[in-house]
Write an enzyme that holds these catalytic residues in place. Structure first.
Site, PDB file in Angstrom:
ATOM      1  N   ASP A 123      28.628  47.068  20.453  1.00 51.66           N
ATOM      2  CA  ASP A 123      29.192  48.085  19.561  1.00 51.66           C
ATOM      3  C   ASP A 123      28.777  47.717  18.132  1.00 51.66           C
ATOM      4  OD1 ASP A 123      32.539  49.474  19.172  1.00 51.66           O
ATOM      5  OD2 ASP A 123      30.826  49.506  17.817  1.00 51.66           O
ATOM      6  N   ASN A 170      25.928  62.898  10.232  1.00 49.59           N
ATOM      7  CA  ASN A 170      25.444  64.284  10.079  1.00 49.59           C
ATOM      8  C   ASN A 170      25.482  64.580   8.587  1.00 49.59           C
ATOM      9  OD1 ASN A 170      28.037  65.547   9.272  1.00 49.59           O
ATOM     10  ND2 ASN A 170      28.644  64.908  11.328  1.00 49.59           N
ATOM     11  N   VAL A 203      28.417  57.001  17.235  1.00 48.61           N
ATOM     12  CA  VAL A 203      28.399  55.915  16.236  1.00 48.61           C
ATOM     13  C   VAL A 203      29.218  56.316  15.013  1.00 48.61           C
ATOM     14  CG1 VAL A 203      26.907  54.663  14.647  1.00 48.61           C
ATOM     15  CG2 VAL A 203      26.096  55.162  16.932  1.00 48.61           C
ATOM     16  N   ASP A 204      29.027  57.550  14.568  1.00 50.69           N
ATOM     17  CA  ASP A 204      29.671  58.068  13.356  1.00 50.69           C
ATOM     18  C   ASP A 204      31.197  57.960  13.488  1.00 50.69           C
ATOM     19  OD1 ASP A 204      29.135  61.219  11.535  1.00 50.69           O
ATOM     20  OD2 ASP A 204      29.699  59.205  10.876  1.00 50.69           O
ATOM     21  N   SER A 251      19.679  59.368  16.599  1.00 49.78           N
ATOM     22  CA  SER A 251      19.323  60.661  17.179  1.00 49.78           C
ATOM     23  C   SER A 251      19.266  60.704  18.705  1.00 49.78           C
ATOM     24  CB  SER A 251      17.963  61.168  16.640  1.00 49.78           C
ATOM     25  OG  SER A 251      18.122  61.741  15.359  1.00 49.78           O
ATOM     26  N   GLY A 301      21.663  60.302  20.928  1.00 48.35           N
ATOM     27  CA  GLY A 301      22.902  60.729  21.613  1.00 48.35           C
ATOM     28  C   GLY A 301      23.067  62.228  21.503  1.00 48.35           C
ATOM     29  N   TYR A 318      22.142  64.164  19.355  1.00 51.80           N
ATOM     30  CA  TYR A 318      20.955  64.863  18.835  1.00 51.80           C
ATOM     31  C   TYR A 318      19.796  64.899  19.825  1.00 51.80           C
ATOM     32  CZ  TYR A 318      23.030  65.512  14.196  1.00 51.80           C
ATOM     33  OH  TYR A 318      23.825  65.912  13.151  1.00 51.80           O
TER      34      TYR A 318
HETATM   35  N1  APR Z   1      27.561  51.218  18.735  1.00 53.01           N
HETATM   36  C1  APR Z   1      26.224  51.298  18.983  1.00 53.01           C
HETATM   37  N2  APR Z   1      25.628  52.388  19.515  1.00 53.01           N
HETATM   38  C2  APR Z   1      26.429  53.452  19.800  1.00 53.01           C
HETATM   39  C3  APR Z   1      27.831  53.444  19.562  1.00 53.01           C
HETATM   40  C4  APR Z   1      28.383  52.265  19.003  1.00 53.01           C
HETATM   41  N3  APR Z   1      29.700  52.161  18.742  1.00 53.01           N
HETATM   42  N4  APR Z   1      28.334  54.662  19.943  1.00 53.01           N
HETATM   43  C5  APR Z   1      27.295  55.378  20.412  1.00 53.01           C
HETATM   44  N5  APR Z   1      26.147  54.662  20.340  1.00 53.01           N
HETATM   45  C6  APR Z   1      24.772  55.051  20.729  1.00 53.01           C
HETATM   46  C7  APR Z   1      24.644  56.201  21.688  1.00 53.01           C
HETATM   47  O1  APR Z   1      24.690  55.724  23.022  1.00 53.01           O
HETATM   48  C8  APR Z   1      23.255  56.730  21.333  1.00 53.01           C
HETATM   49  O2  APR Z   1      22.276  55.974  22.040  1.00 53.01           O
HETATM   50  O3  APR Z   1      24.150  55.490  19.520  1.00 53.01           O
HETATM   51  C9  APR Z   1      23.102  56.412  19.843  1.00 53.01           C
HETATM   52  C10 APR Z   1      23.221  57.614  18.903  1.00 53.01           C
HETATM   53  O4  APR Z   1      24.151  58.537  19.443  1.00 53.01           O
HETATM   54  P1  APR Z   1      25.109  59.419  18.475  1.00 53.01           P
HETATM   55  O5  APR Z   1      26.154  58.561  17.928  1.00 53.01           O
HETATM   56  O6  APR Z   1      25.492  60.629  19.286  1.00 53.01           O
HETATM   57  O7  APR Z   1      24.182  59.864  17.250  1.00 53.01           O
HETATM   58  P2  APR Z   1      23.070  60.999  17.152  1.00 53.01           P
HETATM   59  O8  APR Z   1      22.402  61.269  18.459  1.00 53.01           O
HETATM   60  O9  APR Z   1      22.217  60.568  15.976  1.00 53.01           O
HETATM   61  O10 APR Z   1      23.905  62.302  16.774  1.00 53.01           O
HETATM   62  C11 APR Z   1      24.516  62.360  15.516  1.00 53.01           C
HETATM   63  O11 APR Z   1      26.609  63.005  16.458  1.00 53.01           O
HETATM   64  O12 APR Z   1      28.487  61.720  16.185  1.00 53.01           O
HETATM   65  C12 APR Z   1      27.831  62.838  15.716  1.00 53.01           C
HETATM   66  O13 APR Z   1      28.493  63.053  13.419  1.00 53.01           O
HETATM   67  C13 APR Z   1      27.429  62.684  14.277  1.00 53.01           C
HETATM   68  O14 APR Z   1      26.692  64.944  14.073  1.00 53.01           O
HETATM   69  C14 APR Z   1      26.251  63.618  14.201  1.00 53.01           C
HETATM   70  C15 APR Z   1      25.580  63.428  15.562  1.00 53.01           C
END
Ligand code: APR
Length: 164
Positions: free
Chosen positions: A7, A21, A30-31, A114, A116, A118
């Site tokens: 994490d 975002n 992650v956000d 991007s 997850g 995205y």
């Molecule tokens: N630590 C590390 N990696 C993580 C964690 C964490 N706590 N939580 C999720 N991930 C991984 C996911 O498995 C994925 O491989 O981070 C990667 C990115 O996923 P997302 O968090 O969905 O980010 P993204 O694809 O860039 O989408 C961004 O999602 O959460 C919203 O506000 C954010 O609108 C934005 C969009």
């Protein structure tokens, strides 16, 4: 450069990167995890920094996190690969690394931006991440300890094979 599974909010690197975002007001993935651990001050601090265009990066204090800094970057939403997604993802990594020297950041942790919500293809995104960071570090001679933090084993294996 190394890859670890875990994490990103547990990392005590100088900076951790948030897959944000453009509103910078938090979200899921992650956000969501970063805003939860950093606390409500983070969203307050981010408000005047928004909107953050795709590919750009904004830096804030870490607030409740172990990391001193959070670098928020907005990755591209995957639309099939014909809308400059790869170039925008390169910009995310490059713009985050450009913030290291001015803020005396000597260790940084990146999530798989991007890949997850995205929906950027995971292997292609990892190739871009590793190649962009590798060439940035050598081109600018940046002395920074760089970690790729993967949430799941499958992603970890992709990065591990690229880094070996
Ligand atoms: N630590 C590390 N990696 C993580 C964690 C964490 N706590 N939580 C999720 N991930 C991984 C996911 O498995 C994925 O491989 O981070 C990667 C990115 O996923 P997302 O968090 O969905 O980010 P993204 O694809 O860039 O989408 C961004 O999602 O959460 C919203 O506000 C954010 O609108 C934005 C969009």
């Amino acid at each position: 450069m190394r890859v670890i599974q875990g994490d990103i909010t547990d990392m005590n690197t100088d900076a951790i990167v948030n897959a944000a975002n453009s509103s910078l007001m938090g979200g899921g993935g992650v956000d969501g995890a970063i805003h939860r651990r950093a606390g409500p001050m983070l969203a307050e601090y981010c408000r005047p920094l928004a909107p953050c265009p795709t590919g750009q990066a904004r830096i804030t204090p870490g607030f409740g996190l172990a990391a001193r800094w959070i670098i928020h970057t907005v990755g591209p939403i995957w639309r099939g690969g014909e809308h400059d997604e790869a170039a925008l993802l390169v910009q995310c990594y490059t713009n985050c690394l450009h913030l290291c020297a001015p803020h005396d950041i000597h260790s940084i942790a990146f999530p798989a931006i991007s890949t997850g919500a995205y929906r950027f293809p995971k292997k292609r995104a990892a190739e871009i991440a590793v190649e962009t960071c590798r060439s940035f570090l050598s081109r600018f001679g940046l002395e920074v300890d760089l970690h790729f933090v993967c949430f799941d084993r499958a992603q970890y294996d992709i990065y591990a094979s690229l880094l070996s």
